[in-house]
Design a protein around this motif. Structure first.
Motif, short mmCIF file in Angstrom:
data_model
loop_
_atom_site.label_atom_id
_atom_site.label_comp_id
_atom_site.label_asym_id
_atom_site.label_seq_id
_atom_site.Cartn_x
_atom_site.Cartn_y
_atom_site.Cartn_z
N GLU A 166 0.89 -1.28 0.31
CA GLU A 166 0.30 0.40 -0.04
C GLU A 166 1.00 1.46 0.06
O GLU A 166 0.49 2.13 -0.59
CB GLU A 166 -0.97 -0.01 1.68
N ILE A 167 1.85 1.17 0.38
CA ILE A 167 2.16 2.48 0.83
C ILE A 167 3.80 2.78 -0.37
O ILE A 167 3.89 3.42 -0.33
CB ILE A 167 3.47 2.33 2.40
N GLY A 168 4.84 1.54 -0.50
CA GLY A 168 5.67 1.99 -1.27
C GLY A 168 6.78 1.33 -0.90
O GLY A 168 6.84 1.33 0.74
N PRO A 169 8.22 0.98 -1.52
CA PRO A 169 9.13 0.72 -0.99
C PRO A 169 9.81 2.50 -0.50
O PRO A 169 11.31 1.99 0.66
CB PRO A 169 10.07 0.19 -2.00
N GLU A 170 9.14 3.27 -0.77
CA GLU A 170 10.09 4.82 -0.42
C GLU A 170 10.66 5.20 1.07
O GLU A 170 11.11 5.49 2.05
CB GLU A 170 9.63 5.88 -1.20
N LYS A 171 9.27 4.31 1.46
CA LYS A 171 9.15 4.46 3.02
C LYS A 171 9.99 3.19 3.97
O LYS A 171 9.19 1.77 3.52
CB LYS A 171 7.89 4.87 3.69
N LEU A 174 6.42 10.64 6.43
CA LEU A 174 5.16 9.14 7.28
C LEU A 174 4.51 8.91 6.59
O LEU A 174 3.55 9.72 6.01
CB LEU A 174 5.49 9.44 8.94
N ALA A 175 4.17 7.19 6.52
CA ALA A 175 2.78 7.29 5.97
C ALA A 175 2.33 6.27 7.61
O ALA A 175 2.78 5.62 8.08
CB ALA A 175 3.05 6.58 4.61
N THR A 176 0.66 6.19 7.70
CA THR A 176 0.45 5.03 8.38
C THR A 176 -0.99 4.26 7.59
O THR A 176 -1.42 4.93 6.81
CB THR A 176 -0.10 5.78 9.76
N THR A 177 -1.25 2.80 7.96
CA THR A 177 -2.29 2.40 7.04
C THR A 177 -3.19 1.25 8.50
O THR A 177 -2.58 1.47 9.77
CB THR A 177 -1.69 1.26 6.31
N ARG A 178 -4.05 0.92 8.28
CA ARG A 178 -5.20 0.32 8.77
C ARG A 178 -4.90 -0.94 7.63
O ARG A 178 -5.55 -0.89 7.11
CB ARG A 178 -6.20 1.11 9.28
#
Length: 268
Positions: free
Chosen positions: A52-57, A88-92
């Motif tokens: 979902e977020i990708g490899p950059e983070k 930053l990024a966050t997921t559920r």
């Protein structure tokens, strides 16, 4: 000592035609023949979040709430972004069974990768893999007669290290997550991260059960080795509540930590 021996090891999961994740023998947990060990499922959760977020983070924190048993028969995992900034990024993430019953929820945090060059840091050496010796899986008692997580995990102990009750250090090499797909370093870390209670039990399961209701993994560096180690301790209380805490290592040093909240249950 060469720890690179070739092994024919079944993966934890395969995908059905409709995309559900079906557990293979290595995913089977110790308490029920029909349910998964939470470690491999946590790997699926990380996979969904990283996709979902990708490899950059880099995924730096995973928290999983285990709400119901996780059926081997099939799981559906879905991730959604809840915040995404430059830093930053966050997921559920949700895990449902094939009847669409919610079995687990999770949140993750991902931080941007940067190249700062050398930075001041604490030097902490890992346990010495070359001196480690083969030993049994930490939990000897399984509450069913079928092959499972323990049978498909390779285990080493520091020479003269504790193999009985109490705090201990264990090296572990585990199967890959999914057939036909390379796993990420943090996906590979999850099976061991969820073993803190099983590594450092204070009494055998014949005397006290110790199931975890959650898992939190904090990662400050992606592991680089196939063999990973956990230095774990359990705290059990007469209230029936406990906790395990683990420092996680690869062959170069510490990579993170894991915490589990435990439900203690005497045998019937």
């Amino acid at each position: 000592m060469n720890r690179k021996t070739d092994l024919s090891r079944q993966t934890y999961f395969h995908q059905s035609a409709d995309g559900a994740f079906v557990g293979n023998d290595p995913a089977r947990g110790p308490w029920s023949a029909d349910h998964c060990h939470a470690g491999p499922v946590s790997g699926l959760i990380v996979r969904a979040a990283e996709t979902e977020i990708g490899p950059e983070k880099m995924l730096t924190r995973l928290t999983v709430d285990l709400l119901r048993p996780l059926p081997l028969a099939g799981l559906r995992v879905a991730a959604e972004t809840t915040r995404h900034t430059k830093t930053l990024a966050t997921t559920r993430v949700t895990v449902h069974d094939l009847d669409d019953t919610l079995c687990a929820t999770a949140t993750t945090m991902h931080l941007a990768r940067r190249d700062l060059g050398p930075v001041p840091n604490v030097t902490l050496s890992p346990p010495i893999l070359e001196d480690a010796v083969k030993g049994p899986f930490p939990i000897g008692e399984i509450r069913h007669g079928l092959p499972g997580f323990a049978n498909h995990s390779e285990v080493l102990y520091p020479r003269n290290g504790n193999q009985g009750p109490g705090p201990k250090t264990v090296w572990m090499r585990t199967p890959k997550l999914l057939e036909g797909e390379a796993q990420s370093p943090i996906q590979a870390l999850c099976p061991l991260a969820d073993c803190g209670n099983g590594i450092s039990w204070n009494a055998p399961t014949a005397e006290m059960g110790f199931m975890n209701a959650d898992l939190t993994v904090q990662v400050h560096r992606e592991p680089v080795s196939e063999w990973l180690a956990s230095d774990s301790i359990c705290h059990w209380q007469s209230s029936g509540i406990g906790m395990s805490q683990s420092v996680l290592y690869d062959t170069e040093g510490p990579v993170g930590a894991a915490l589990q909240t435990l439900v203690l249950f005497p045998p019937n």
